[in-house]
Scaffold this active site. Sequence first.
Site, mmCIF file in Angstrom:
data_model
loop_
_atom_site.group_PDB
_atom_site.id
_atom_site.type_symbol
_atom_site.label_atom_id
_atom_site.label_comp_id
_atom_site.label_asym_id
_atom_site.label_seq_id
_atom_site.Cartn_x
_atom_site.Cartn_y
_atom_site.Cartn_z
ATOM 1 C CG ASN A 34 -0.245 0.084 2.501
ATOM 2 O OD1 ASN A 34 0.901 -0.051 2.612
ATOM 3 N ND2 ASN A 34 -0.989 0.532 3.390
ATOM 4 C CE LYS A 93 -6.054 -1.587 11.344
ATOM 5 N NZ LYS A 93 -6.936 -0.283 10.587
ATOM 6 C CE1 TYR A 147 8.796 -3.961 12.761
ATOM 7 C CE2 TYR A 147 10.301 -4.331 14.393
ATOM 8 C CZ TYR A 147 9.917 -4.259 13.106
ATOM 9 O OH TYR A 147 10.740 -4.894 12.184
ATOM 10 C CB THR A 177 18.785 -6.566 6.681
ATOM 11 O OG1 THR A 177 18.891 -7.790 7.345
ATOM 12 C CG2 THR A 177 19.425 -6.884 5.030
ATOM 13 N NE ARG A 188 15.079 0.595 7.621
ATOM 14 C CZ ARG A 188 14.327 -0.057 7.336
ATOM 15 N NH1 ARG A 188 14.564 -1.488 7.720
ATOM 16 N NH2 ARG A 188 13.922 -0.117 6.094
HETATM 17 P P1 NAD Z 1 10.158 -1.152 4.271
HETATM 18 O O1 NAD Z 1 9.656 -0.157 5.076
HETATM 19 O O2 NAD Z 1 11.351 -0.841 3.422
HETATM 20 O O3 NAD Z 1 9.095 -2.228 3.651
HETATM 21 C C1 NAD Z 1 7.944 -2.382 4.265
HETATM 22 C C2 NAD Z 1 6.921 -2.329 3.034
HETATM 23 O O4 NAD Z 1 5.682 -2.984 3.668
HETATM 24 C C3 NAD Z 1 6.572 -1.065 2.587
HETATM 25 O O5 NAD Z 1 6.986 -1.292 1.079
HETATM 26 C C4 NAD Z 1 5.375 -0.697 3.063
HETATM 27 O O6 NAD Z 1 4.753 0.298 2.205
HETATM 28 C C5 NAD Z 1 4.505 -2.200 3.080
HETATM 29 N N1 NAD Z 1 3.395 -2.040 4.057
HETATM 30 C C6 NAD Z 1 3.448 -1.764 5.437
HETATM 31 N N2 NAD Z 1 2.112 -1.838 5.608
HETATM 32 C C7 NAD Z 1 1.322 -2.266 4.761
HETATM 33 C C8 NAD Z 1 0.260 -2.874 4.645
HETATM 34 N N3 NAD Z 1 -0.812 -2.598 5.746
HETATM 35 N N4 NAD Z 1 -0.451 -3.205 3.375
HETATM 36 C C9 NAD Z 1 0.247 -3.512 2.489
HETATM 37 N N5 NAD Z 1 1.517 -2.953 2.491
HETATM 38 C C10 NAD Z 1 2.325 -2.356 3.696
HETATM 39 O O7 NAD Z 1 10.783 -2.073 5.354
HETATM 40 P P2 NAD Z 1 12.069 -3.327 5.119
HETATM 41 O O8 NAD Z 1 13.085 -3.078 5.750
HETATM 42 O O9 NAD Z 1 11.918 -3.659 3.811
HETATM 43 O O10 NAD Z 1 11.176 -4.623 5.816
HETATM 44 C C11 NAD Z 1 10.386 -5.661 5.330
HETATM 45 C C12 NAD Z 1 10.115 -6.395 6.491
HETATM 46 O O11 NAD Z 1 11.207 -7.070 7.168
HETATM 47 C C13 NAD Z 1 9.165 -5.863 7.404
HETATM 48 O O12 NAD Z 1 8.076 -6.774 7.949
HETATM 49 C C14 NAD Z 1 10.215 -5.828 8.772
HETATM 50 O O13 NAD Z 1 9.728 -5.779 9.939
HETATM 51 C C15 NAD Z 1 11.083 -6.977 8.469
HETATM 52 N N6 NAD Z 1 12.499 -6.561 9.151
HETATM 53 C C16 NAD Z 1 13.145 -5.785 8.472
HETATM 54 C C17 NAD Z 1 14.495 -5.659 9.024
HETATM 55 C C18 NAD Z 1 15.641 -4.876 8.163
HETATM 56 O O14 NAD Z 1 16.690 -4.748 8.909
HETATM 57 N N7 NAD Z 1 15.520 -4.376 7.125
HETATM 58 C C19 NAD Z 1 14.995 -6.151 10.287
HETATM 59 C C20 NAD Z 1 13.933 -6.949 11.024
HETATM 60 C C21 NAD Z 1 12.562 -7.263 10.419
HETATM 61 N N1 UDP Z 2 20.925 5.549 15.473
HETATM 62 C C1 UDP Z 2 21.809 6.789 15.693
HETATM 63 N N2 UDP Z 2 21.803 7.768 14.855
HETATM 64 C C2 UDP Z 2 20.733 7.832 13.927
HETATM 65 C C3 UDP Z 2 19.860 6.796 13.766
HETATM 66 C C4 UDP Z 2 20.036 5.789 14.541
HETATM 67 O O1 UDP Z 2 22.809 6.577 16.481
HETATM 68 O O2 UDP Z 2 20.692 8.932 13.254
HETATM 69 C C5 UDP Z 2 21.183 4.429 16.527
HETATM 70 C C6 UDP Z 2 19.787 3.840 17.213
HETATM 71 O O3 UDP Z 2 19.604 4.499 18.460
HETATM 72 C C7 UDP Z 2 20.350 2.431 17.423
HETATM 73 C C8 UDP Z 2 21.160 2.014 16.081
HETATM 74 O O4 UDP Z 2 21.510 3.355 15.428
HETATM 75 O O5 UDP Z 2 20.980 2.233 18.355
HETATM 76 C C9 UDP Z 2 20.446 1.475 14.974
HETATM 77 O O6 UDP Z 2 19.184 2.081 14.782
HETATM 78 P P1 UDP Z 2 18.102 1.562 13.713
HETATM 79 O O7 UDP Z 2 17.020 2.672 13.656
HETATM 80 O O8 UDP Z 2 18.864 1.383 12.374
HETATM 81 O O9 UDP Z 2 17.487 0.344 13.943
HETATM 82 P P2 UDP Z 2 17.290 -0.394 15.189
HETATM 83 O O10 UDP Z 2 18.180 -1.522 15.420
HETATM 84 O O11 UDP Z 2 17.243 0.360 16.695
HETATM 85 O O12 UDP Z 2 15.889 -0.932 15.033
#
Ligand code: NAD
Ligand code: UDP
Length: 329
Positions: A34, A93, A147, A177, A188
């Site tokens: 979305n 949600k 979250y 990641t 992030r």
């Molecule tokens: P992101 O925000 O780039 O991607 C999330 C996507 O989900 C977005 O495109 C957003 O528009 C879509 N979305 C959110 N709510 C929605 C809904 N109700 N209906 C349809 N689409 C919806 O984030 P990401 O880093 O790509 O993360 C993707 C998934 O991986 C998430 O579930 C996140 O919790 C999980 N995850 C990511 C990391 C990371 O480091 N990137 C770490 C832990 C978990």
């Molecule tokens: N952080 C920071 N400066 C920034 C953004 C994040 O020092 O401008 C720190 C944040 O407090 C955390 C770590 O970097 O300790 C990783 O943050 P991120 O938001 O990437 O992900 P998290 O692992 O906390 O979900």
Amino acid sequence: MSKTVLITGAAGFLGSHLCDRFLKEGFKVIGMDNFITGDEKNIAHLKNNSKFSFIKHDVTEFIKIETDIHYILHFASPASPIDYLKIPIQTLKVGSLGTHNLLGLAKAKKARLLIASTSEIYGDPLVHPQTEDYYGNVNTIGPRGVYDEAKRFQESITMAYHRFHGLETRIVRIFNTYGPRMRLNDGRVIPAFMGQALRGEDLTVFGDGSQTRSFCYVDDQIEGIYRLLMSDYAFPVNIGNPHEISISDFAEEIIKLTGTTQKVIYKDLPVNDPLQRQPDISLARKLLDWEPKVNRAEGMKITFDYFKNLSEEELYRSDHKDFSSYNNK
Ligand code: NAD
Ligand code: UDP
């Protein structure tokens, strides 16, 4: 006949890389998103791919798909702390109602469902490095609770469908990641520091910077997820890079990589920001014969090259994404 995979969160960072990977493996891919935190641009290159189709849909609403689906990867969810603090109810949600809808769809289609869980389910961990059998230390009512608890519920309801309905399910616990297609202004730490360096701003370290993270390059993460989906293991598996670094040392690495002449400035540590985080990946090594291959220096260089090539407009769009149209839903 190609098998079909539904990927939710397809326009996001990880979702878009998953679309690429499954198309490369010969699957038909249906992307769903979305756009609440994602960007159409991340899947624009797939527009003319006959094996890719896209449905704009909020997964917290009933999901209707006529065709057969063999696999579902549920990646829709805000993932950046700044995002989920601004849209806390949508975050709750999508992890709860959204996951329930996808479980129902998987059951109806007899599809295998993989859910994107997170290292956040360990909260501010008291066990280090984090193993899958650690139950976690989460503040349910803290700002990050929206979250963390949504993701914990997501794991519980997924296991319930697995045990009660015999649904084939997989749970990946993703640790921080990074890589191309992260939103530069998503808050992030990697896009934040790289954006600051590119704009000639000081790097904002939260707290004293002694908190640690372990950063995994996106290609390694996608490989781990792919292998887990194709495995026969229904319990959670950590996927991440165990190479841990403090945020202040990381800021110094970014200064060297980007050549910025700016300095580090210190800001308040966000509430309940985990003080340490490192995945124990013994299980993934054993079960999936997987481990990360891309070291931080290589991965950061590729990521910085990506951000460097963004337009001036994107670079200076440092104001946060506008969530106003979503916040009354
Ligand atoms: P992101 O925000 O780039 O991607 C999330 C996507 O989900 C977005 O495109 C957003 O528009 C879509 N979305 C959110 N709510 C929605 C809904 N109700 N209906 C349809 N689409 C919806 O984030 P990401 O880093 O790509 O993360 C993707 C998934 O991986 C998430 O579930 C996140 O919790 C999980 N995850 C990511 C990391 C990371 O480091 N990137 C770490 C832990 C978990
Ligand atoms: N952080 C920071 N400066 C920034 C953004 C994040 O020092 O401008 C720190 C944040 O407090 C955390 C770590 O970097 O300790 C990783 O943050 P991120 O938001 O990437 O992900 P998290 O692992 O906390 O979900």
